[in-house]
Design a protein around this motif. Structure first.
Motif, PDB file in Angstrom:
ATOM      1  N   UNK A 106      -1.864  17.305  51.472  1.00 13.22           N
ATOM      2  CA  UNK A 106      -1.311  17.584  52.799  1.00 13.22           C
ATOM      3  C   UNK A 106       0.280  16.665  52.809  1.00 13.22           C
ATOM      4  N   UNK A 107       1.192  17.453  53.237  1.00 13.53           N
ATOM      5  CA  UNK A 107       2.685  16.930  53.408  1.00 13.53           C
ATOM      6  C   UNK A 107       2.460  16.151  54.789  1.00 13.53           C
ATOM      7  N   UNK A 108       2.608  14.647  54.545  1.00 12.94           N
ATOM      8  CA  UNK A 108       2.449  13.691  55.878  1.00 12.94           C
ATOM      9  C   UNK A 108       3.630  14.168  56.776  1.00 12.94           C
ATOM     10  N   UNK A 109       2.996  14.036  57.928  1.00 13.65           N
ATOM     11  CA  UNK A 109       3.865  14.457  59.220  1.00 13.65           C
ATOM     12  C   UNK A 109       4.357  12.927  59.715  1.00 13.65           C
ATOM     13  N   UNK A 110       5.764  13.378  59.762  1.00 11.22           N
ATOM     14  CA  UNK A 110       6.608  12.077  60.080  1.00 11.22           C
ATOM     15  C   UNK A 110       7.019  12.237  61.678  1.00 11.22           C
TER      16      UNK A 110
ATOM     17  N   UNK B  73       5.634  -3.863  57.905  1.00 14.82           N
ATOM     18  CA  UNK B  73       6.739  -3.102  57.375  1.00 14.82           C
ATOM     19  C   UNK B  73       6.621  -1.978  56.487  1.00 14.82           C
ATOM     20  N   UNK B  74       5.837  -2.590  55.577  1.00 15.73           N
ATOM     21  CA  UNK B  74       5.713  -1.475  54.496  1.00 15.73           C
ATOM     22  C   UNK B  74       4.549  -0.343  54.957  1.00 15.73           C
TER      23      UNK B  74
ATOM     24  N   UNK C 271       8.756   7.329  56.300  1.00 17.60           N
ATOM     25  CA  UNK C 271       9.308   8.173  54.971  1.00 17.60           C
ATOM     26  C   UNK C 271       8.105   9.012  54.565  1.00 17.60           C
ATOM     27  N   UNK C 272       6.907   8.898  54.832  1.00 15.46           N
ATOM     28  CA  UNK C 272       5.907   9.607  53.966  1.00 15.46           C
ATOM     29  C   UNK C 272       5.682   9.173  52.536  1.00 15.46           C
ATOM     30  N   UNK C 273       6.039   8.001  52.334  1.00 22.18           N
ATOM     31  CA  UNK C 273       6.009   7.781  50.787  1.00 22.18           C
ATOM     32  C   UNK C 273       5.861   6.165  50.673  1.00 22.18           C
ATOM     33  N   UNK C 274       5.522   5.639  49.570  1.00 22.29           N
ATOM     34  CA  UNK C 274       5.326   4.178  49.339  1.00 22.29           C
ATOM     35  C   UNK C 274       6.625   3.585  49.490  1.00 22.29           C
TER      36      UNK C 274
ATOM     37  N   UNK D 254      14.454  -3.475  53.004  1.00 19.47           N
ATOM     38  CA  UNK D 254      13.314  -2.772  54.065  1.00 19.47           C
ATOM     39  C   UNK D 254      13.784  -2.716  55.198  1.00 19.47           C
ATOM     40  N   UNK D 255      14.033  -3.904  56.203  1.00 15.72           N
ATOM     41  CA  UNK D 255      14.473  -3.918  57.449  1.00 15.72           C
ATOM     42  C   UNK D 255      15.597  -3.078  57.709  1.00 15.72           C
TER      43      UNK D 255
END
Length: 165
Positions: free
Chosen positions: A11-15, A38-39, A46-49, A58-59
């Motif tokens: 499944x493609x993550x839904x943003x 935050x992670x 972003x749907x990824x690590x 990150x911020x």
């Protein structure tokens, strides 16, 4: 029945869309949230690590992403224009593109280095460096002129320690 009939595709993550009214609150939260949260927010937006970079990276990226999802990203015409401007600046040189502009000292900065009891002064200019009234394209060329041996100019002038990337 085919071999893959019983399996579901990854499944493609839904943003999630972000309401404009939530932007300021989210931006404030990003500045104070623990890194673990935050992670997790990165994974959601972003749907990824998340990358293994500093908290400030990150911020800043999360802050941009929140605004992008609320107000929309850059138009394709704007992206194309920025790419064209970038190529004008670096001539399409991928190596130059990877060098962060904020690592280079500002024009007018004076670099001082003691070498064998003599103080050497280099002035940073917009496109090169000046030493003893002559222009040099790199700090390494100046370091070589001073020492007679090959040096990394950034290391020689103390702008980067040995082993720093």
């Amino acid at each position: 029945m085919t071999r893959n009939a019983g399996r579901t595709a990854a499944a493609t993550p839904t943003i999630p869309a972000i309401p404009k009214t939530d932007v300021l609150g989210r931006l404030a939260w990003i500045q104070t949230a623990p890194i673990a949260q935050l992670k997790e927010q990165w994974r959601q937006l972003y749907g990824k690590e998340p990358p293994p970079f500093s908290r400030s990276y990150i911020t800043s990226r999360l802050s941009y992403r929140v605004q992008e999802l609320a107000y929309g990203g850059l138009k394709p015409e704007t992206r194309a224009r920025l790419e064209a401007l970038g190529e004008q600046l670096d001539g399409g040189n991928v190596v130059l593109r990877r060098i962060r502009a904020d690592h280079r000292p500002l024009p007018g900065t004076r670099l001082l280095r003691q070498w064998q009891g003599v103080e050497h002064v280099v002035t940073v200019r917009a496109d090169d460096f000046e030493y003893e009234g002559r222009p040099y394209r790199s700090l390494s060329a100046i370091a070589r002129h001073i020492t007679g041996t090959r040096w990394n100019g950034w290391t020689f002038f103390g702008l980067r320690g040995r082993g720093d990337a």
